[in-house]
Motif scaffolding. Sequence first.
Motif, PDB file in Angstrom:
ATOM      1  N   ASN A  11       0.824  -1.203   0.000  1.00 51.19           N
ATOM      2  CA  ASN A  11       0.000   0.000   0.000  1.00 51.19           C
ATOM      3  C   ASN A  11       0.865   1.263   0.000  1.00 51.19           C
ATOM      4  OD1 ASN A  11      -2.435  -1.452   0.061  1.00 51.19           O
ATOM      5  ND2 ASN A  11      -2.381  -1.613   2.286  1.00 51.19           N
ATOM      6  N   SER A  34      -4.883  -3.104  -2.872  1.00 51.28           N
ATOM      7  CA  SER A  34      -6.044  -2.376  -2.375  1.00 51.28           C
ATOM      8  C   SER A  34      -7.254  -2.536  -3.296  1.00 51.28           C
ATOM      9  CB  SER A  34      -5.714  -0.890  -2.212  1.00 51.28           C
ATOM     10  OG  SER A  34      -5.284  -0.333  -3.438  1.00 51.28           O
ATOM     11  N   GLN A  37      -9.360  -5.102  -1.624  1.00 51.95           N
ATOM     12  CA  GLN A  37      -9.621  -4.907  -0.200  1.00 51.95           C
ATOM     13  C   GLN A  37      -8.713  -5.805   0.654  1.00 51.95           C
ATOM     14  OE1 GLN A  37     -12.651  -5.307  -2.372  1.00 51.95           O
ATOM     15  NE2 GLN A  37     -12.086  -3.158  -2.612  1.00 51.95           N
ATOM     16  N   GLU A  40      -3.295  -5.103   5.213  1.00 54.93           N
ATOM     17  CA  GLU A  40      -1.839  -5.203   5.332  1.00 54.93           C
ATOM     18  C   GLU A  40      -1.462  -6.504   6.048  1.00 54.93           C
ATOM     19  OE1 GLU A  40       0.615  -3.528   4.200  1.00 54.93           O
ATOM     20  OE2 GLU A  40       0.145  -1.396   4.026  1.00 54.93           O
TER      21      GLU A  40
END
Length: 201
Positions: A11, A34, A37, A40
């Motif tokens: 990200n 991302s 969805q 991390e």
Amino acid sequence: MAIRELVLASNNQGKLGELKGMLEGFGIQVMAQSDFQTPEADETAATFLENALIKARNATAYSGRPALADDSGLCVDCLDGAPGVRSARYAGPDASDSDNVQRLLQALDGVPADGRQARFVCVMALLRDVNDPLPLIAQAEWQGRIIEQPRGDGGFGYDPVFLPDGEDRTAAELPAAEKNRLSHRGQALALLQRLLRSETE
């Protein structure tokens, strides 16, 4: 299996931009984790390789697509390899690039120029799927030293204080194309591209 799509397991916008630029023209659609969805991954390992595998496995599990993870960091000789795998969190879990740079400069306060040797390390891991028993691995280093004051507006992370060997410009002062060719990430990706050729033919 030819790889036509690749999810980048990060990200970090600076890292995503660099990797997308390096992979352009390779015939692979590059997406960010991302887009799926993907949370991390917890980078709990003690080595760059193990953390890269953790991140790649996490991204491919959520996306259902091949995933490329890059775990990289700065290793300073006189600090026993710190900040190392904790480079992005050197000044704390929510530290900014500027916070980390200032923490590093404080740790090196009083260390002469000839004692500030450092290297950027990058390990890339590409998993075709979550159970891939033979991931593609590429590793590279970029040697240099840490200067006393940040210089340059390009790059990200520790680039403004990293002076590569043989250069009078910091990593943050190098044009993006030149940095991408010379850097630890660029070198690792060049190795990975050679491994990928057989996957995409």
